[in-house]
Every structure is written in structure tokens, then in C-alpha cells.
Design an enzyme around this catalytic site. Structure first.
Site, PDB file in Angstrom:
ATOM      1  N   GLU A 127      17.136  -1.656 -14.122  1.00 26.47           N
ATOM      2  CA  GLU A 127      16.197  -0.844 -14.934  1.00 26.47           C
ATOM      3  C   GLU A 127      16.185   0.614 -14.486  1.00 26.47           C
ATOM      4  OE1 GLU A 127      14.736  -0.861 -17.779  1.00 26.47           O
ATOM      5  OE2 GLU A 127      15.156  -2.970 -18.061  1.00 26.47           O
TER       6      GLU A 127
HETATM    7  C1  FAD Z   1      21.476  -8.488 -10.521  1.00 29.18           C
HETATM    8  C2  FAD Z   1      21.604  -7.466 -11.605  1.00 29.18           C
HETATM    9  C3  FAD Z   1      21.002  -7.703 -12.829  1.00 29.18           C
HETATM   10  C4  FAD Z   1      21.163  -6.785 -13.868  1.00 29.18           C
HETATM   11  N1  FAD Z   1      20.653  -7.077 -15.112  1.00 29.18           N
HETATM   12  C5  FAD Z   1      21.029  -6.298 -16.162  1.00 29.18           C
HETATM   13  C6  FAD Z   1      20.740  -6.710 -17.500  1.00 29.18           C
HETATM   14  O1  FAD Z   1      20.104  -7.741 -17.746  1.00 29.18           O
HETATM   15  N2  FAD Z   1      21.200  -5.934 -18.518  1.00 29.18           N
HETATM   16  C7  FAD Z   1      21.916  -4.798 -18.305  1.00 29.18           C
HETATM   17  O2  FAD Z   1      22.315  -4.159 -19.267  1.00 29.18           O
HETATM   18  N3  FAD Z   1      22.194  -4.367 -17.035  1.00 29.18           N
HETATM   19  C8  FAD Z   1      21.773  -5.104 -15.978  1.00 29.18           C
HETATM   20  N4  FAD Z   1      22.081  -4.705 -14.699  1.00 29.18           N
HETATM   21  C9  FAD Z   1      22.765  -3.438 -14.491  1.00 29.18           C
HETATM   22  C10 FAD Z   1      21.886  -2.389 -13.825  1.00 29.18           C
HETATM   23  O3  FAD Z   1      20.928  -1.909 -14.715  1.00 29.18           O
HETATM   24  C11 FAD Z   1      22.824  -1.294 -13.278  1.00 29.18           C
HETATM   25  O4  FAD Z   1      23.524  -1.861 -12.181  1.00 29.18           O
HETATM   26  C12 FAD Z   1      22.069  -0.062 -12.840  1.00 29.18           C
HETATM   27  O5  FAD Z   1      21.527   0.614 -13.957  1.00 29.18           O
HETATM   28  C13 FAD Z   1      22.943   0.908 -12.056  1.00 29.18           C
HETATM   29  O6  FAD Z   1      24.155   1.150 -12.693  1.00 29.18           O
HETATM   30  P1  FAD Z   1      25.520   1.004 -11.865  1.00 29.18           P
HETATM   31  O7  FAD Z   1      25.511  -0.324 -11.196  1.00 29.18           O
HETATM   32  O8  FAD Z   1      26.656   1.302 -12.754  1.00 29.18           O
HETATM   33  O9  FAD Z   1      25.432   2.087 -10.739  1.00 29.18           O
HETATM   34  P2  FAD Z   1      25.904   3.611 -10.864  1.00 29.18           P
HETATM   35  O10 FAD Z   1      25.395   4.188 -12.130  1.00 29.18           O
HETATM   36  O11 FAD Z   1      27.355   3.686 -10.599  1.00 29.18           O
HETATM   37  O12 FAD Z   1      25.103   4.271  -9.658  1.00 29.18           O
HETATM   38  C14 FAD Z   1      25.594   4.294  -8.317  1.00 29.18           C
HETATM   39  C15 FAD Z   1      24.733   5.261  -7.495  1.00 29.18           C
HETATM   40  O13 FAD Z   1      24.837   6.566  -8.048  1.00 29.18           O
HETATM   41  C16 FAD Z   1      23.559   7.076  -8.355  1.00 29.18           C
HETATM   42  N5  FAD Z   1      23.620   7.862  -9.585  1.00 29.18           N
HETATM   43  C17 FAD Z   1      24.317   7.606 -10.710  1.00 29.18           C
HETATM   44  N6  FAD Z   1      24.097   8.552 -11.625  1.00 29.18           N
HETATM   45  C18 FAD Z   1      23.231   9.428 -11.086  1.00 29.18           C
HETATM   46  C19 FAD Z   1      22.604  10.617 -11.531  1.00 29.18           C
HETATM   47  N7  FAD Z   1      22.791  11.103 -12.743  1.00 29.18           N
HETATM   48  N8  FAD Z   1      21.759  11.267 -10.682  1.00 29.18           N
HETATM   49  C20 FAD Z   1      21.519  10.792  -9.455  1.00 29.18           C
HETATM   50  N9  FAD Z   1      22.078   9.666  -8.983  1.00 29.18           N
HETATM   51  C21 FAD Z   1      22.929   8.985  -9.782  1.00 29.18           C
HETATM   52  C22 FAD Z   1      22.663   5.871  -8.521  1.00 29.18           C
HETATM   53  O14 FAD Z   1      21.306   6.176  -8.251  1.00 29.18           O
HETATM   54  C23 FAD Z   1      23.255   4.915  -7.502  1.00 29.18           C
HETATM   55  O15 FAD Z   1      22.706   5.168  -6.238  1.00 29.18           O
HETATM   56  C24 FAD Z   1      21.894  -5.589 -13.645  1.00 29.18           C
HETATM   57  C25 FAD Z   1      22.457  -5.337 -12.392  1.00 29.18           C
HETATM   58  C26 FAD Z   1      22.355  -6.269 -11.398  1.00 29.18           C
HETATM   59  C27 FAD Z   1      23.057  -6.014 -10.075  1.00 29.18           C
END
Ligand code: FAD
Length: 599
Positions: free
Chosen positions: A441
Site C-alpha cells: 500500500e
Molecule cells: C506480501 C506482499 C503483498 C502485496 N500485495 C499486493 C496486492 O495485493 N496487490 C498489488 O497490486 N500489489 C501488492 N504488493 C506490491 C506492493 O504494493 C509493492 O511491493 C510496493 O508498492 C513497493 O513496490 P516495489 O516492490 O516495486 O518496490 P520499489 O518501488 O522498487 O521500491 C524500492 C525502494 O525504493 C523506494 N522508492 C521507490 N520509488 C521512490 C520514490 N519515488 N521516492 C522515494 N523512494 C522511492 C521505496 O520506498 C523502496 O524503499 C504486495 C507486495 C508484497 C511483498
């Protein structure tokens, strides 16, 4: 420590005295929700949480959800627990009444939801996601979709999911690539891959309704070209029953650090002819719709931080009363068999857990009450005022409570000593489960960007300063009392507010010309706002407790506990405001000076 016990007395105190249940139940349609009725609802929820969901928490963690040939089998007992949960109507307490829901206020649903999260976080996620999908369909329609899908989703016969994330589109959803091709009959065919989909597949129900973000062929690049679709696992027959299998499948589930009983699915859409999907609302407005839903979803996840903290605290407290070790400081002679709860440092850890949990709970409930007023108050100006505060506070509740949840779960392990590191005590599971809450989220970094950018920087701090003024009024009230604890709380609270004002002013002045400097300290600012707002709640709680004590209130020990916990919060938590303010305003130089290559 046996099972989770819902902290009914604490919840009732917050609802009735700190955040104003009596104001929410004056809103149209909720006049019957008296304090007694709400108490009865919470008691019933507490039984299911403690007796049914809590015992499955550790077994679900050990067994995990299992994947085989496109299907997911939930751990033993979960399917039956889900049946009991929907049979008792818990899944639909927030759902719209026009489709069979109970339409209760968020303020009442919030403590109930806290209980599910504390008892069994992995279980809680399925109803939470379903609720989000219901809200999306109900909010933007069209009516035909509402009629076909909502009754079964509201009854819990079908569950819902949110399919946003793709391998290249995480925090930045503008990168979504899943395609939707229009068909002659008005439906769409979807092709693409979604990852990390919570409860994307399971064996609770005969159908699963996926809400999917995708791009219609020819749509513009970026956030403006994304649309929202309903894609059922089984396409419906003319009579509304599940018919043929849709072209969507779960190809695997993830092996994770925690929430093992919550299946996290990789979903493939359109391996063959394309998955049948129905457009929700207007084309290209999908992300905007998701943002409308996001406040409630982020509040829910913030509440998970409160829930895990409460559970970790209960376990640590029980352990600290049983574990005998050493002699209290200052005692000479006698057996070295004091319960560790008597050691000042153990007390400090427990009070850190307890006071933060109480502060976070009150802030989350207060935000829920604001959400209700923002949606249902008769006066438009009041609705607008409340919505502004909700928008400001949601990233704080989400980010601050979940970051604290991790720290509190970790302190829970520390209180257990070596046994905390051993899975048998259950303390370790809370830390493993809590770890995801700062990520999904929207990560804490994304919440903090939202806070300093959209919520403070771009509006010149208008809502933040109005909130600060509201807090300053409580300092005056504290000063009017002679009670020594209130005086101390007032002192600490007033200097935390001053630091929050200073940091807010700096953001307002710096954001327009140097947003990167503000971004570098944004998480510190989020925490500063969290502890100060939490301090406000604790100050109110202390004032109420002191006033009731002076009036000879019935439950003196409980009230004294409230007062002293608030005093602890002032001395140990609010005193961190100074450091957070300095890091917000002066932390950017080093962060921005160093080249990526030097990291
Ligand atoms: C167990 C689990 C359940 C989930 N359930 C769902 C679900 O039901 N539906 C769904 O759609 N998704 C789901 N997700 C996905 C989840 O919402 C994403 O993993 C999350 O939004 C982060 O995206 P990412 O993993 O690509 O990390 P990234 O976006 O790659 O982020 C990596 C790091 O970079 C930082 N970062 C990235 N962009 C910025 C920025 N602009 N400014 C500052 N910092 C930044 C982040 O804060 C983080 O520390 C789930 C994930 C997990 C692990």
C-alpha cells in the site's frame, strides 16, 4: 502466553472519550449506534478474534498457503474460520447497505479490524482486499457491474483482489503494461502479468473477482492512460452463477519472510485468447479511482501496525511477569528470582510498546472518525475540513504506525531475551509479519513523499498549521491543571509542537525551490508529525483520566495507568521531536552531496 485478548477497555476509552463516538453516531443513519451497542459489537468481534482466528496464527505461519497446479490450498482451519467469519456478517460491516452490507461507520469498523489484524494478520488481508474491491465497484460502477458482482462479494461468497503491481511497476504505477483490447460486445480482453497479488488464488470461495489496472490499446503513456477492470476467475453465466473458467491463472505463490498464510500470487492474464474484463468507470481514469480508494486502504494498513504492536505487547507483558531473573535494582540480599517486569529497563521497553500502541490507536481511530465526518456530515464546510485533515493524516497513520509496529515487535523479542529469537514463543512471528506493512500500500518513502509534497508543500502548509493550532489549544488546557504529570506532559508536548511548526515552516519555504532537500528528510518529518499527533492523543487521554480521577471515577487504577503511560510518552517519545526536526531540516546536505557512485 495463550491467545490474543481484545483490549476492549482501552478501545472503549478511546472511542468514547478521546475521539468522540458521540459525534459520529449523530451523523445521519447512525443514531442507533449508542456506546452500548458498539460495546456489544466489539465484544462479539473480540470472541471470534481470540477464540477462532488467534489460535490459527501460529499454525498458519508454520504450514503456509500451498500451491499446486494453479491452485492454492489454505492452511488447516482457515477455510472454516472464513466460513464462520462471513456467517457472522463481519465481512460486510462497512459494505454498502444497498447491496446487503451493514454500512457501519469507519470508527466502529476500525477497532473491529484492529482485532482481526492482531489475532491473525494473514487471515485479515482477504476481507480487507475484498472490501477495497467492493468500494471501487460501488463507487464508480457501472450499475450493471454493481448488480452482477456486489451482492456475492458483500455476502462474502466471492472475494476480491487488487491487481496493481507488475515487475516493472511497483511504487511507480505509471509503468503498468498489462493490455486491454476492446471487443465488439463491449467487454475487453486482458493480457499481462501481475505480481505480489494478495489472495490472488485460494480455496475459500467458488469465485474470485480481480480488480486489474491495465492500458486500453492506444491509451496515452503514463498515469493518464491506465484503466480499471473487473476480471472474474470464472466468467458469470446469464443467471449470475460462475460459468466457464476465465483466461487468468495463478502460476505461483511467493515464499516470504512473514504472513505465510496469506498467498501472494503471480497472476498471468491472457495466455490464450485474453481474460474477459469489464471496464469500471471511465476509460483512462483507473489510477485516479485507485487513489480515491487508497485513503481507506492505507488507514487499514496503518491499523495493522497498531494491531501487531498490541499483540506483541500482550505477549511480551505476559512473558515479563513469568520469567524470573535477577534481583531488582537496589534490592540487597534475598533470592535472585524477580520477575523481569520489575527491572527498570524491561519496564521501559514495555512502556515504549504500550504508550506508542495507545497513541497510534487513538490517532488511527481519530482519523477514522474524520473519514466518517468527511463523508457523512450534513455541513459541506465541515466535510471539506475533515477531508483535508484525513488527507494530511493518512500517510502519517500508514507510515508512522507501521514503522513503529516493526520496532515494537522487535522490542517484544528483546523482552523475551533468547527465547524471543526462538520461534516457539511466537514473538518472532510478529516481527516477521510486521515487516511487510511498511512496504505494501505504498512504502514509507512513498507516504513521506505524499505528506511533504501533496499534503504540505503544495498547499503552503494550510491544513498542517490548522492542525498545529488545534494541538496548541490542548497545551493551554494542560497548563490549567495542577496535576504534576499533566504539567510535565504539557511541557514536552508544547516543545514537540514547536518543533513540528518549525519543520513545517521550513518545508513550506523550501519545497518550491528545492524539493529534493525536503524529500531527503521527508521520513523524519513524517515521524515528527506522527509522534506529535500521537502526543496530542496521549495528552487528551491524560486530561480525561486526570479529570475523571479528580471526580472520583470508578476505575482508579485504569485511569492512573492512562495518566502515567501518557507521562512516559511525553518523557521518552515526545522528547525525540528535537532530533527529528533537526534531521528533517539539516539532513539534506550530506544526502544530496554524495554521488551515487560513492555509496
Ligand atoms: C506480501 C506482499 C503483498 C502485496 N500485495 C499486493 C496486492 O495485493 N496487490 C498489488 O497490486 N500489489 C501488492 N504488493 C506490491 C506492493 O504494493 C509493492 O511491493 C510496493 O508498492 C513497493 O513496490 P516495489 O516492490 O516495486 O518496490 P520499489 O518501488 O522498487 O521500491 C524500492 C525502494 O525504493 C523506494 N522508492 C521507490 N520509488 C521512490 C520514490 N519515488 N521516492 C522515494 N523512494 C522511492 C521505496 O520506498 C523502496 O524503499 C504486495 C507486495 C508484497 C511483498
Amino acid at each position: 502466553m495463550a491467545e490474543y485478548v481484545a483490549p476492549l477497555k482501552d478501545m472503549k476509552f478511546v472511542l468514547e472519550h478521546v475521539v468522540g463516538l458521540d459525534q459520529v453516531n449523530q451523523l445521519p443513519g447512525w443514531q442507533d449506534l449508542t456506546a452500548d451497542v458498539v460495546e456489544a459489537i466489539l465484544e462479539e468481534a473480540g470472541k471470534l478474534a481470540g477464540e477462532v482466528l488467534s489460535p490459527l496464527n501460529a499454525t498458519g505461519d508454520r504450514a503456509g498457503a500451498r500451491y499446486k497446479d494453479g491452485e492454492v490450498t489454505m492452511p488447516a482451519g482457515f477455510k472454516e474460520a472464513y466460513r464462520q467469519y462471513i456467517h457472522a456478517g463481519w465481512n460486510n460491516i462497512l459494505s454498502p447497505t444497498d447491496f446487503g452490507g451493514q454500512g457501519l461507520p469507519h470508527l466502529v469498523a476500525t477497532p473491529v479490524e484492529e482485532m482481526w489484524g492482531a489475532a491473525n494478520l494473514a487471515f485479515k488481508l482477504c476481507p480487507m482486499l475484498t472490501q477495497g474491491a467492493i468500494e471501487a465497484i460501488h463507487h464508480v460502477g457501472p450499475d450493471e457491474l454493481r448488480q452482477r458482482f456486489l451482492p456475492k462479494m458483500v455476502s462474502g461468497e466471492w472475494t476480491g483482489t487488487m491487481n496493481l503491481t507488475e515487475p516493472q511497476a511497483g511504487s511507480d504505477l505509471s509503468q503498468v503494461r498489462t493490455k486491454a483490447t476492446p471487443q465488439a460486445d463491449g467487454t475487453y480482453r486482458l493480457k499481462g502479468q501481475k505480481i505480489f497479488i494478495t489472495y490472488g488464488e485460494h480455496d475459500y470461495t467458488e469465485n474470485i473477482i480481480h480488480l486489474v489496472l491495465a492500458r486500453i490499446d492506444g491509451a496515452p503513456e503514463g498515469v493518464k492512460g491506465i484503466s480499471l477492470f473487473v476480471v472474474p476467475k470464472f466468467v458469470l453465466n446469464a443467471d449470475g452463477s460462475p460459468g466457464p473458467r476465465n483466461d487468468v491463472k495463478c502460476v505461483s505463490i511467493e515464499h516470504k519472510l512473514g504472513i505465510h498464510a496469506s498467498p501472494t500470487a503471480v497472476m498471468v492474464y491472457g495466455e490464450q485468447e485474453g481474460a474477459v474484463g469489464y471496464l469500471v468507470g471511465e476509460a483512462h481514469r483507473g489510477l485516479e479511482y485507485m487513489f480515491i480508494m487508497m485513503n481507506a486502504a492505507r488507514l487499514s494498513v496503518g491499523l495493522e501496525g497498531v494491531a501487531i504492536s498490541e499483540r506483541a505487547y500482550q505477549r511480551a507483558l505476559a512473558w515479563s511477569r513469568e520469567r524470573l531473573q535477577g534481583r531488582p535494582v537496589g534490592a540487597s540480599g534475598g533470592a535472585r528470582t524477580a520477575p523481569i517486569v520489575q527491572h527498570p529497563d524491561v519496564k521501559r521497553m514495555l512502556l515504549t510498546m504500550k504508550s506508542l500502541t495507545e497513541a497510534m490507536r487513538a490517532l488511527a481511530y481519530w482519523t477514522s472518525a474524520l473519514l466518517d465526518r468527511a463523508r457523512h456530515h450534513q455541513d459541506e464546510a465541515e466535510r471539506k475540513r475533515c477531508q483535508g485533515l484525513v488527507d494530511l493524516l493518512i500517510p502519517v497513520v500508514k507510515g508512522w504506525s507501521t514503522e513503529n509496529g516493526i520496532e515494537i515487535a522487535s522490542l517484544g523479542i528483546q523482552v523475551h531475551g533468547g527465547m524471543g529469537f526462538i520461534e516457539e514463543t511466537g514473538a518472532a512471528q510478529h516481527l516477521r509479519d510486521a515487516r511487510i506493512t511498511t512496504i505494501y500500500e505504498g512504502t514509507t518513502g512513498i507516504q513521506a513523499n505524499d505528506l511533504v509534497g501533496r499534503k504540505v508543500g503544495r498547499e503552503g502548509g494550510r491544513t498542517a498549521f490548522a492542525l498545529i493550532e488545534q494541538m496548541e489549544a490542548v497545551v493551554k488546557e494542560l497548563g490549567a491543571h495542577k496535576n504534576v504529570h499533566l504539567a510535565s506532559i504539557g511541557d514536552r508536548f508544547s516543545s514537540a509542537i514547536a518543533r513540528l511548526r518549525e519543520a513545517t515552516q521550513w518545508i513550506v519555504e523550501t519545497y518550491p525551490h528545492n524539493p529534493a532537500a525536503v524529500a531527503a528528510g521527508s521520513v523524519y518529518y513524517l515521524k515528527l508529525m506522527g509522534i506529535t499527533c500521537g502526543g496530542w492523543m496521549m495528552a487528551r487521554s491524560a486530561l480525561i483520566a486526570a479529570t475523571q480521577m479528580e471526580a472520583g471515577g470508578a476505575d482508579g487504577a485504569f485511569l492512573r495507568g492512562k495518566l502515567l503511560t501518557a507521562r512516559f510518552y511525553g518523557d521518552h517519545i515526545l522528547s525525540q521531536a528535537m532530533g527529528l526536526c533537526a534531521a528533517t531540516m539539516r539532513g539534506a546536505d550530506s544526502v544530496l552531496a554524495i554521488e551515487d557512485a560513492l555509496l
